[in-house]
Design an enzyme around this catalytic site. Structure first.
Site, PDB file in Angstrom:
ATOM      1  N   GLU A 279       0.875  -1.420   0.025  1.00 12.32           N
ATOM      2  CA  GLU A 279      -0.071   0.105  -0.181  1.00 12.32           C
ATOM      3  C   GLU A 279       0.943   1.142   0.075  1.00 12.32           C
ATOM      4  O   GLU A 279       0.361   2.186  -0.533  1.00 12.32           O
ATOM      5  CB  GLU A 279      -1.074  -0.018   1.275  1.00 12.32           C
ATOM      6  CG  GLU A 279      -1.949   1.127   0.791  1.00 12.32           C
ATOM      7  CD  GLU A 279      -3.278   0.767   2.261  1.00 12.32           C
ATOM      8  OE1 GLU A 279      -3.265   0.034   2.999  1.00 12.32           O
ATOM      9  OE2 GLU A 279      -4.284   1.506   2.075  1.00 12.32           O
ATOM     10  N   HIS A 305       6.446 -26.538   0.324  1.00 11.13           N
ATOM     11  CA  HIS A 305       5.618 -27.644  -0.445  1.00 11.13           C
ATOM     12  C   HIS A 305       4.442 -26.905  -1.101  1.00 11.13           C
ATOM     13  O   HIS A 305       3.567 -27.460  -1.463  1.00 11.13           O
ATOM     14  CB  HIS A 305       4.953 -28.548   0.628  1.00 11.13           C
ATOM     15  CG  HIS A 305       6.125 -29.216   1.439  1.00 11.13           C
ATOM     16  ND1 HIS A 305       6.610 -30.628   0.949  1.00 11.13           N
ATOM     17  CD2 HIS A 305       6.939 -28.844   2.351  1.00 11.13           C
ATOM     18  CE1 HIS A 305       7.467 -30.848   1.643  1.00 11.13           C
ATOM     19  NE2 HIS A 305       7.712 -30.059   2.441  1.00 11.13           N
ATOM     20  N   LYS A 419     -14.020   2.045  -2.578  1.00 11.58           N
ATOM     21  CA  LYS A 419     -14.904   2.632  -1.296  1.00 11.58           C
ATOM     22  C   LYS A 419     -16.338   3.364  -2.013  1.00 11.58           C
ATOM     23  O   LYS A 419     -17.317   3.136  -1.496  1.00 11.58           O
ATOM     24  CB  LYS A 419     -14.250   3.401  -0.377  1.00 11.58           C
ATOM     25  CG  LYS A 419     -13.334   2.825   0.316  1.00 11.58           C
ATOM     26  CD  LYS A 419     -12.536   3.885   1.345  1.00 11.58           C
ATOM     27  CE  LYS A 419     -11.398   3.381   2.222  1.00 11.58           C
ATOM     28  NZ  LYS A 419     -10.619   4.423   2.688  1.00 11.58           N
TER      29      LYS A 419
HETATM   30  O1  PA5 Z   1      -2.597   1.935   5.952  1.00 12.61           O
HETATM   31  C1  PA5 Z   1      -3.572   2.531   5.936  1.00 12.61           C
HETATM   32  O2  PA5 Z   1      -3.772   3.651   5.920  1.00 12.61           O
HETATM   33  C2  PA5 Z   1      -4.884   1.852   5.737  1.00 12.61           C
HETATM   34  O3  PA5 Z   1      -4.603   0.391   5.472  1.00 12.61           O
HETATM   35  C3  PA5 Z   1      -5.769   1.750   6.848  1.00 12.61           C
HETATM   36  O4  PA5 Z   1      -5.081   1.251   8.143  1.00 12.61           O
HETATM   37  C4  PA5 Z   1      -7.238   1.183   6.913  1.00 12.61           C
HETATM   38  O5  PA5 Z   1      -7.638   1.589   5.764  1.00 12.61           O
HETATM   39  C5  PA5 Z   1      -8.001   1.347   8.303  1.00 12.61           C
HETATM   40  O6  PA5 Z   1      -8.198   2.806   8.310  1.00 12.61           O
HETATM   41  P1  PA5 Z   1      -8.557   3.258   9.620  1.00 12.61           P
HETATM   42  O7  PA5 Z   1      -7.589   3.113  10.777  1.00 12.61           O
HETATM   43  O8  PA5 Z   1      -8.670   4.916   9.432  1.00 12.61           O
HETATM   44  O9  PA5 Z   1      -9.810   2.806   9.839  1.00 12.61           O
END
Ligand code: PA5
Length: 429
Positions: A279, A305, A419
């Protein structure tokens, strides 16, 4: 001994696609620039996850809350997703012991079957729900919360006695609900994003509630920060990790980065790393081109495996980062005179830990013979201190890699459209 990285199998002396000595010098120069740039940006408060000291007061509040709560609850459930859950899962796998009380659960999805099962199993009166969301706007987490809250009310329990929140110090709906209802709430610093939040109350609250040594976790992280204050590539473990994986992609097309712990207790470091690396780095770069590696999690010896055939003979577009333990903590000996068929006779009197370690080394050697690069990260022990060190190393590596790939490691613009479409689809029904 601190975490050690063995990068010999990333070098041209071992694998044809590896780093030549002159190239190492270029890489070290480049890393020096990256290190300086990250240092400058850090002065502006950009990388809040490195600011461990300023979080000490909130950490003390977390510890005080957890000490009281541990006597009051049998089960602690984290509700969250992505960076608000994966660190707790990794810590639970690494640090929990059978018989732990309270028991730590992490619900990082909205599968109704999983959540119903858990709600039906737990004694609500003896359960604490930790609602974790940096933004306070994540629909999955808010819906988990709403479902649980309704159950608490149906059981005639006071929500504020069974809920605790971790969220942004100011923004987001969770903060407003906490203030409205008197629900205990801890701050996730505004300058720390979800996937970099494991060492904030997002990770430290569940850790403290479960009885893990949070001081040791933070102490290990601080030790890694100190080590990584060095601009010298060979002395900076996060720099080595980032620079070698980046270079493998840029120079040798090795864009798939496999993190493969050889330990069940470290297995959930892999999904935590996959989220962090993927990410943070998979996005459009400064020139407008798609950039970034594809992280993959695996586990030794199990995935020998499963994935090993592909790693050995499939497309030569992968690097494996092994994570190994110098000592397993406890071990089991295969009986010298046990009922062991001859085909495995070489294991008589030896331990399962020895077999696991030998298989890790043999897999790395086999990959090298096939011309496939790998590196090894070795931890002395699977304890809180070393885990804190590992978390910090991989988060720092991600920031360095962001600079090398020329992407912003802290944002995630690509997840917004999905989203929006999910919301539109539900509204249209
Ligand atoms: O790394 C990130 O920003 C995302 O993966 C968030 O952790 C995830 O979308 C959850 O977001 P939040 O903590 O605002 O609920």
């Amino acid at each position: 001994m601190p975490i050690r990285i063995d990068d010999a199998r990333m070098m041209a002396s071992v694998v044809p696609s590896g780093v030549l000595p002159a190239e190492w010098n270029d890489l070290a120069l480049r890393f020096g620039e990256v290190h300086a740039a990250v240092g400058r940006e850090n002065l502006t408060g950009r990388y809040g996850f490195m600011e461990l000291e300023p979080q000490a007061a909130e950490q003390a509040r977390v510890s005080e809350f957890a000490t009281a709560a541990r006597a009051r609850y049998d089960d602690v459930v984290v509700l969250g997703i992505g960076g608000s859950a994966l660190g707790a899962i990794a810590m639970r796998s690494a640090l929990s012991r059978s018989g732990d009380s309270p028991r730590l659960h992490v619900v990082d999805n909205i599968d109704p079957v999983t959540i119903s099962d858990l709600l039906n199993r737990l004694v609500l009166n003896r359960t604490l729900w930790c609602v974790m969301s940096k933004s306070g706007t994540t629909v999955e987490t808010l819906c988990q919360y709403a479902v649980v809250r309704e159950r608490l009310i149906a059981a005639q329990l006071t929500p504020a006695a069974h809920l605790v929140f971790v969220t942004d110090p100011i923004a987001g709906s969770l903060r407003a609900i906490a203030v409205r209802d008197g629900i205990p709430v801890f701050d996730l610093p505004a300058n720390v994003g979800g996937r970099f939040s494991v060492l904030t109350p997002i990770g430290m609250l569940p850790a403290a509630l479960a009885g893990y040594d949070t001081a040791a976790l933070l102490g290990g992280a601080q030790r890694m920060l100190t080590r990584c204050s060095s601009p010298s590539l060979s002395e900076n473990p996060a720099g080595i990790f980032a620079a070698l994986l980046w270079r493998a992609q840029q120079r040798a097309g090795q864009a798939t980065h496999v993190l493969m712990p050889y330990s069940d207790r470290l297995r959930d470091i892999a999904p935590w790393f996959v989220q962090l690396w993927g990410e943070s780095l998979g996005k459009v770069d400064a020139d407008g081109f798609p950039a970034g590696p594809t992280p993959v999690g695996a586990r030794g010896a199990t995935d020998q495996h499963s994935l090993l055939q592909l790693l050995m003979e499939g497309p030569a577009d992968k690097v494996v980062a092994f994570v190994k333990l110098a000592a397993h903590g406890s071990d089991l000996t295969v009986p010298a005179d046990g009922d062991l068929p001859d085909v495995a006779g070489f294991m008589r009197g030896r331990t399962l830990g020895q077999l696991l370690d030998a298989e890790a080394d043999a897999t790395a050697s086999a990959l090298a013979r096939a011309g496939r690069p790998s590196l090894s990260v070795t931890l002395d022990a699977c304890d809180a201190n070393t885990l804190g060190e590992l978390f910090m190393m991989l988060m720092l590596a991600t920031v360095y890699a962001g600079a090398l790939y020329r992407v912003n490691p802290l944002d995630q613009p690509g997840v917004e459209l999905g989203k929006k479409l999910a919301k539109e689809a539900l509204q249209a029904r």
